[in-house]
Design a protein around this motif. Structure first.
Motif, PDB file in Angstrom:
ATOM      1  N   SER A 134       0.827  -1.211   0.000  1.00  0.00           N
ATOM      2  CA  SER A 134       0.000   0.000   0.000  1.00  0.00           C
ATOM      3  C   SER A 134       0.861   1.260   0.000  1.00  0.00           C
ATOM      4  O   SER A 134       0.486   2.271  -0.588  1.00  0.00           O
ATOM      5  CB  SER A 134      -0.944  -0.007   1.200  1.00  0.00           C
ATOM      6  N   ASP A 173      -6.036   2.242   1.801  1.00  0.00           N
ATOM      7  CA  ASP A 173      -6.684   1.569   2.935  1.00  0.00           C
ATOM      8  C   ASP A 173      -7.726   2.530   3.500  1.00  0.00           C
ATOM      9  O   ASP A 173      -7.460   3.263   4.444  1.00  0.00           O
ATOM     10  CB  ASP A 173      -5.660   1.211   4.023  1.00  0.00           C
ATOM     11  N   THR A 233      -4.219  -4.005   5.112  1.00  0.00           N
ATOM     12  CA  THR A 233      -5.220  -3.968   4.055  1.00  0.00           C
ATOM     13  C   THR A 233      -6.133  -5.182   4.226  1.00  0.00           C
ATOM     14  O   THR A 233      -5.661  -6.286   4.477  1.00  0.00           O
ATOM     15  CB  THR A 233      -4.529  -3.998   2.673  1.00  0.00           C
ATOM     16  N   ASP A 252      -4.460  -2.850  -5.519  1.00  0.00           N
ATOM     17  CA  ASP A 252      -3.698  -3.148  -4.295  1.00  0.00           C
ATOM     18  C   ASP A 252      -4.417  -4.299  -3.606  1.00  0.00           C
ATOM     19  O   ASP A 252      -5.643  -4.329  -3.544  1.00  0.00           O
ATOM     20  CB  ASP A 252      -3.667  -1.911  -3.382  1.00  0.00           C
ATOM     21  N   THR A 253      -3.661  -5.263  -3.095  1.00  0.00           N
ATOM     22  CA  THR A 253      -4.291  -6.435  -2.471  1.00  0.00           C
ATOM     23  C   THR A 253      -3.825  -6.584  -1.019  1.00  0.00           C
ATOM     24  O   THR A 253      -2.783  -6.056  -0.646  1.00  0.00           O
ATOM     25  CB  THR A 253      -3.918  -7.736  -3.235  1.00  0.00           C
TER      26      THR A 253
HETATM   27 MG   LIG Z   1      -1.670  -2.921   2.282  1.00  0.00          MG
END
Ligand SMILES: [Mg+2]
Ligand SMILES: Nc1nc2c(ncn2[C@@H]2O[C@H](COP(=O)(O)OP(=O)(O)OP(=O)(O)O)[C@@H](O)[C@H]2O)c(=O)[nH]1
Length: 595
Positions: free
Chosen positions: A18, A42, A53, A76-77
Motif C-alpha cells: 500500500s 486503505d 489492508t 492493491d491487495t
Molecule cells: Mg496494504
C-alpha cells in the motif's frame, strides 16, 4: 486499447504494497497532494486502525511516458492469509503482478502463496524488492533469493522504496514495458464483463466492480447478470480514482464500476458475467467459492433485533464476498446465524464491522472448526458449533480437518520451533534449506491445533521472523470432547468449545480464568466453572460487586435511601432466582479473540 496496463501488487503481509501504491498515485497525480495520507488506499476504518489492508482496492492512473498516454489500472491487495480470496479475485482482472519482497525480510510464506496464485492465473510477474531505504535492508541477498525463486537473473530485479519513492518511476516504466495490454477476447464483440468485487451504497444500491472483457458499456444500457439471470440498466458507469468517478463509458480491457441500483441481496455475485440483455451471453470462468475454516454463531442480544441482524448480514455480504452465513436456531439463544470465515482475523473483522457499521449488539459463540461426528446410533452429523456437539458417551467416532502448512524461518530457530510443533501435534513432511540461512518446513497438523494460537507461538519463538501459510487438505480421526463453561451454575452455551481430550483440564483452567478476567463483577457472588465429561474440572468464584446505589446522593432523605437499598436487594434476589447473569456483549467479543 494498446495503452491500457492492468496489474496488481501482491506480497506477504506488511511488505509495503500500500505504501508503494501511495508513491505511484503521487507520481501519476492521481490523488491530490492535500488528500494524500499514508496507505491512502486503505480507506476502511478498520484498515486504518490496524494498519493492514483487508479489501482489495482498484485505482486508475493516467500516465504519460515517452509522449504516449497510458491508462494504468492498479489493484492493491491484502497480504494477510485470511484475505487471500481478495487476492485471487483481483488476479483475474489483470494481466500482470508486481511481486513485492521486503528487503529487510526476504521471501516469506505468503510470497510463495501469492506467487503461486499469480502463476496459476497466467500473469506476467515483475519481481521487486521493497524498503531498500531501511538500514536493515539486505538488498543483494534478498535479490538473490527472489532470483532463485523465479529463476531469473538478479540484475533484472528492481529496487524500490515506498518511503522515499526511489525506483518507483522506473517500476512504472517497467510495468508499461512488461505487462501486456489486454487483448479483446472476441474482436468487436458485444459488451461482456467479469464481476470481481462489489460494494453496497444505501443510496445507489449494489455497485459492481467489473473488468470489461469485450465491447464497451455505458449508462442505461439493458444488461444481464448471467448467473442470477437478472436484468438491470446501470445508473452510472465509471472508474476508480480511487473513489468512484463517473465516465461516459468503459471499454474493453478497462477496469471500473457499474451502479446497478439493485437493493436486494443475492442478485450480484462475484465471478458472475455481465452482458447485453438479449445477446448471446457466454459466461466467463468465475471464481471458486471461498472455503470457510472457522465458524461462529451470531445471535442478537434481543430476539426483536433478529430482522436487523438479517439485513446487516445481507448488506455486509455485499462488501465482503468471502464469508458465508446460514440461519440457525438454538434452544437457549433463539434465532441467529452461523457464519463461516476464512480465519480468526477475518471472523474478528466481520463481527467488528457488524458492531460498528450496523450498530448491533451480538452474542457470539466461541469460534469452532467443523467436526464430523458419527454417533453410536449410526447417525453422521456435521458440527459447526460446540453447542451441538454430542455427549461423549453417544459418540462413536469424530473426524476433523487437517492442514498442510509451510513455515519459513531463520534456521537458528528450527530447534525451538520443534517443541511447539510437537505440542501442536504436527508431523513434519519435509525440511529444506531456503535462501540464505533459512529453513522451509512443510508439515501436517490438525486445523484445531493451528487455531490454538499456533501462529502467535511460532512468531514469538522466532522473534517475529518466521512466517506461515496453510491449506486444509483432508479429514482425519480426532480425539476431542466438549467443554462447557458455567456461570452461576448454568451453562452459557455461547462459551462451549471443543477441545482435545488430552488437554481438557488445561483448556478448562485457561477458559475459566479468561472468563473470570473479562466478566464484570456481578450484583451477587457467582461461580465460574468448566465442565467436561460430566464433571466440573475447574472453578473460580466471582465476588459480588459492592456497588452502593445510594452513593451518588448526598445527605438528606434517609427513607429514599432505604427504598433504594430495598430495591437493590430485591433485584439481587430476582437475579439469583432466575439465574440470569448479566453478560455484556463485549464479553463475547473478548472471549472470541485469542490472547
Ligand atoms: Mg496494504
Ligand atoms: N523503511 C521503509 N518502511 C516501509 C516502506 N514501505 C512500507 N514501509 C512500512 O512497512 C509497514 C507496512 O507497510 P504497508 O504499505 O501497509 O504494507 P502492506 O504490504 O500494504 O501491508 P498489508 O496490506 O497489510 O499486507 C508500514 O509500517 C510502513 O510504514 C519503505 O519503503 N521503507
Amino acid at each position: 486499447m494498446n495503452n491500457i496496463r492492468n496489474f496488481s501488487i501482491i506480497a506477504h503481509i506488511d511488505h509495503g504494497k500500500s505504501t508503494l501504491a501511495d508513491r505511484m498515485l503521487e507520481i501519476t497525480h492521481t490523488v491530490e497532494a492535500r488528500k494524500m495520507k499514508e496507505q491512502v488506499l486503505d480507506s476502511m476504518e478498520l484498515e486504518r486502525e490496524r494498519g493492514i489492508t483487508i479489501k482489495m482496492q482498484p485505482v486508475r492512473m493516467d500516465y504519460a511516458l515517452d509522449g504516449q498516454k497510458y491508462v494504468l489500472n492498479l489493484i492493491d491487495t491484502p497480504g494477510h492469509i485470511d484475505f487471500s480470496y481478495e487476492v485471487s479475485r483481483a488476479l483475474k482482472a489483470v494481466e500482470g503482478s508486481i511481486l513485492l519482497v521486503d528487503s529487510t525480510q526476504g521471501v516469506q510464506a505468503q510470497t510463495l502463496t501469492t506467487l503461486g496464485m499469480a502463476r496459476e492465473a497466467g500473469l506476467v510477474i515483475i519481481p521487486v524488492v521493497s524498503k531498500v531505504d531501511s538500514p536493515l535492508a539486505r538488498v543483494e541477498q534478498v535479490k538473490e533469493e527472489v532470483a532463485k525463486l523465479l529463476d531469473v537473473d538478479p540484475s533484472t530485479i528492481l529496487e524500490v522504496s515506498g518511503k522515499t519513492g526511489k525506483g518507483v518511476t522506473e517500476l512504472l516504466a517497467e510495468a508499461i514495458r512488461l505487462v501486456p495490454p489486454p487483448t479483446t477476447l472476441v474482436e468487436g464483440a458485444e459488451f461482456r464483463g467479469l464481476v470481481f468485487d462489489f460494494k453496497y451504497s444505501n443510496h445507489k444500491g449494489v455497485i459492481v466492480f467489473v473488468r470489461v472483457m469485450n465491447g464497451s458499456v455505458s449508462k442505461a444500457e439493458g444488461l444481464l447478470f448471467k448467473a442470477s439471470n437478472q436484468r438491470f440498466a446501470p445508473m452510472e458507469v465509471g472508474t476508480f480514482s480511487p473513489e468512484e468517478t463517473p465516465a461516459v463509458n468503459l471499454s474493453a480491457g478497462e477496469i471500473g464500476y457499474l451502479v446497478t441500483g439493485i437493493k436486494e441481496p443475492g442478485i450480484a455475485s462475484v465471478g458472475d458475467t455481465i452482458g447485453v440483455f438479449g445477446g448471446k451471453l457466454e459466461a466467463l470462468p468465475g471464481y471458486m467459492s471461498p472455503r470457510p475454516v472457522v465458524w461462529a454463531s451470531l445471535y442478537p442480544e434481543s430476539q426483536d433485533d433478529f430482522p436487523d441482524l438479517k439485513l446487516a448480514l445481507s448488506r455486509l455480504k455485499l462488501s465482503d464476498s468471502s464469508f458465508t452465513y446460514e440461519e440457525e436456531t438454538s434452544g437457549a439463544l433463539g434465532r441467529g446465524y452461523r457464519c463461516g470465515c476464512l480465519g480468526m482475523l477475518h471472523l474478528e473483522i466481520v463481527t467488528e464491522r457488524l458492531k460498528r457499521e450496523f450498530n448491533l449488539s451480538l452474542i457470539i459463540t466461541t469460534p469452532s472448526i467443523t467436526y464430523e461426528v458419527q454417533t453410536k446410533q449410526g447417525k453422521k452429523v456435521t458440527v459447526y458449533s460446540a453447542v451441538h456437539f454430542p455427549e461423549d458417551q453417544d459418540i462413536n467416532e469424530v473426524f476433523e480437518p487437517w492442514v498442510l502448512a509451510t513455515i519459513i524461518t531463520p534456521s537458528d530457530y528450527v530447534s525451538s520451533l520443534m517443541q511447539i510443533l510437537y505440542e501442536h501435534e504436527s508431523q513434519i513432511v519435509d525440511t529444506e534449506s531456503f535462501g540464505d540461512n533459512r529453513t522451509r518446513l512443510t508439515l501436517e497438523m490438525p486445523l484445531r491445533e493451528l487455531m490454538r494460537n499456533f501462529f502467535d507461538q511460532v512468531k514469538s519463538v522466532s522473534s517475529g521472523y518466521a512466517s506461515m501459510s496453510y491449506e486444509v487438505t483432508d479429514m482425519r480421526v480426532a480425539d476431542v470432547v466438549r467443554l462447557d463453561l458455567l456461570v452461576a451454575e448454568e451453562i452459557v452455551p455461547a462459551f462451549s468449545r471443543i477441545v482435545a481430550r488430552r488437554l481438557v483440564e488445561a483448556e478448562a483452567e485457561v477458559a475459566v480464568e479468561k472468563l473470570f478476567n473479562v466478566l464484570p463483577r456481578q450484583m451477587f457472588v457467582a461461580k465460574i466453572q468448566g465442565k467436561a465429561l460430566g464433571r466440573i474440572i475447574s472453578s473460580r468464584t466471582l465476588s459480588a460487586m459492592k456497588k452502593d446505589v445510594t452513593q451518588h446522593m448526598y445527605g438528606g432523605d434517609i427513607t429514599r435511601k432505604m427504598k433504594l437499598r430495598e430495591k437493590q436487594k430485591k433485584g439481587k434476589k430476582k437475579m439469583r432466582a432466575l439465574g440470569t447473569v448479566d453478560i455484556p456483549h463485549d464479553v463475547f467479543m473478548k472471549m472470541m479473540k485469542s490472547d
